[in-house]
Design a protein around this motif. Structure first.
Motif, mmCIF file in Angstrom:
data_model
loop_
_atom_site.group_PDB
_atom_site.id
_atom_site.type_symbol
_atom_site.label_atom_id
_atom_site.label_comp_id
_atom_site.label_asym_id
_atom_site.label_seq_id
_atom_site.Cartn_x
_atom_site.Cartn_y
_atom_site.Cartn_z
ATOM 1 N N THR A 220 -2.244 -1.137 -3.174
ATOM 2 C CA THR A 220 -2.048 -0.627 -4.399
ATOM 3 C C THR A 220 -0.926 -1.545 -5.057
ATOM 4 O OG1 THR A 220 -0.168 0.520 -3.245
ATOM 5 C CG2 THR A 220 -2.353 1.984 -3.872
ATOM 6 N N GLU A 221 -0.744 -2.818 -4.530
ATOM 7 C CA GLU A 221 0.257 -3.407 -5.132
ATOM 8 C C GLU A 221 -0.079 -5.037 -4.534
ATOM 9 O OE1 GLU A 221 4.865 -3.047 -5.859
ATOM 10 O OE2 GLU A 221 4.552 -3.846 -3.844
ATOM 11 N N GLU B 152 -5.714 8.786 3.222
ATOM 12 C CA GLU B 152 -6.218 10.036 2.273
ATOM 13 C C GLU B 152 -6.529 9.419 0.873
ATOM 14 O OE1 GLU B 152 -3.212 12.865 4.681
ATOM 15 O OE2 GLU B 152 -3.674 12.975 2.622
ATOM 16 N N GLU B 153 -5.789 8.701 0.365
ATOM 17 C CA GLU B 153 -6.097 8.215 -0.966
ATOM 18 C C GLU B 153 -6.257 6.567 -1.308
ATOM 19 O OE1 GLU B 153 -2.663 9.103 -3.129
ATOM 20 O OE2 GLU B 153 -1.591 7.426 -2.690
ATOM 21 N N THR B 154 -6.029 5.736 -0.123
ATOM 22 C CA THR B 154 -6.019 4.309 -0.517
ATOM 23 C C THR B 154 -7.410 3.545 -0.061
ATOM 24 O OG1 THR B 154 -5.068 3.847 1.595
ATOM 25 C CG2 THR B 154 -3.597 4.038 -0.376
ATOM 26 N N GLY B 155 -8.465 4.345 0.966
ATOM 27 C CA GLY B 155 -9.546 3.766 1.527
ATOM 28 C C GLY B 155 -10.586 3.607 0.184
ATOM 29 N N LEU C 98 0.910 -1.239 -0.088
ATOM 30 C CA LEU C 98 -0.001 0.286 -0.089
ATOM 31 C C LEU C 98 0.977 1.247 0.022
ATOM 32 C CD1 LEU C 98 -3.194 0.535 2.171
ATOM 33 C CD2 LEU C 98 -1.294 2.455 2.067
ATOM 34 N N ARG C 99 0.787 1.999 -1.018
ATOM 35 C CA ARG C 99 1.401 3.454 -1.061
ATOM 36 C C ARG C 99 0.694 4.358 -0.709
ATOM 37 N NH1 ARG C 99 6.164 4.452 -5.039
ATOM 38 N NH2 ARG C 99 6.702 6.593 -4.439
ATOM 39 N N GLY C 100 1.194 5.417 0.058
ATOM 40 C CA GLY C 100 0.136 6.510 0.545
ATOM 41 C C GLY C 100 0.976 7.696 -0.292
#
Length: 307
Positions: free
Chosen positions: A63-64, A273-276, A18-20
């Motif tokens: 994300t991966e 902020e961007e992965t949920g 997971l990339r933030g």
């Protein structure tokens, strides 16, 4: 979901990451746990432990790589995974309400639980109506027995304020509320936070009991005990550009852990902020629905009442 006779879900992950906004929160995670296993997610503060917990329960979008919870594959089937998993205590996500009494907190948890077989009006039926206790009361009693919480031993019984509970009592209450929906996977954050050695042993004994009952359990901790499957987390350098380094996280036998600091910090918060993600499905499980394009961390985390 494909489960064993106990009802737990197998958990498998490969190259899970997971990339933030500020870089990789966790990366290259591998997990292989049988149904009914107790799995410790071990590592220092800020290593992405809580985000991994939320990602494996379908509440943050990886994300991966990929993972499978039972037969549901992440990230494609996040909604299905959410419906079959539950969050125990996760600070900042589903904290107990200190203004409520223990009985009020349990009733609220039952009312928010959307995975009951009975319709909502059945949950409102008084105990004893039609010759049988209300489904909600049955679930509450079953969950309390599973976590070993006897309300009569509390200072004011069921009317004890949540704010007056000891740490272990609050843990048992949170896990009981999570078990109301009879999940196949239970996730618990910061299990050993602010506990003495004796308290840690009691907390792990609680989770072993839940796992022995058939529910697969994931628990974040600073140091795992012997005899459990361990996913070790390493701190990720926070970079916004350039290739991300490999994580030290692997599934391995239990052993000494890196010493943890306090609570998980900004790396985990940043990822939300961007992965949920969260879809707007109804209460039925449409397995053919692909919800990978839906967004909204707040909505995903807000549904912990039914988790």
């Amino acid at each position: 979901m494909d489960v064993d006779s106990h009802g737990g879900a197998a958990v498998k992950a490969e190259g899970f990451g997971l990339r933030g906004p500020r870089g990789w929160v966790f990366r290259d995670i591998a997990v292989d746990a049988a149904p009914g296993s107790l799995v410790a997610v071990e590592g220092p503060s800020g290593s992405g432990r809580t985000c991994l917990l939320l990602a494996l329960t379908g509440r943050m979008k990886p994300t991966e790589g990929h993972a499978e919870i039972g037969r549901h594959r992440l990230p494609k089937k996040m909604a299905a995974v959410r419906r079959s998993t539950a969050l125990g205590p996760v600070p900042g996500v589903n904290d107990l309400d200190p203004a409520l009494t223990v009985s009020e907190q349990l009733r609220e948890g039952a009312m928010l639980q959307r995975r009951y077989d009975a319709p909502l009006r059945a949950l409102l039926r008084p105990r004893g109506a039609h010759g049988a206790p209300a489904p909600a009361q049955d679930r509450i009693e079953e969950a309390l027995a599973a976590v070993g919480l006897d309300l009569t031993t509390l200072p004011k019984g069921p009317r004890t304020s949540v704010r007056d509970l000891e740490r272990l009592e609050a843990l048992r209450l949170s896990v009981a509320i999570a078990l109301l929906g009879r999940p196949r996977l239970l996730a618990v954050d910061d299990l050993d936070l602010k506990l003495s050695d004796a308290g840690r042993a009691e907390a792990w004994s609680l989770l072993r009991s839940v796992a022995a009952g058939g529910t697969t359990v994931l628990a974040v901790c600073s140091e795992a005990p012997d005899g459990v499957t361990v996913v070790r987390m390493g701190l990720q350098p926070q970079k916004t550009h350039g290739p991300a380094p490999e994580s030290a996280a692997t599934a391995a036998p239990s052993g000494p852990a890196e010493e943890a600091a306090a609570e998980d910090a900004e790396a985990e918060d940043a990822a939300a902020e961007e992965t949920g993600t969260h879809d707007t499905e109804d209460t039925h499980d449409h397995d053919d629905h692909d919800d990978t394009d839906t967004k909204g961390a707040d909505d995903a985390l807000a549904e912990t009442g039914r988790a």
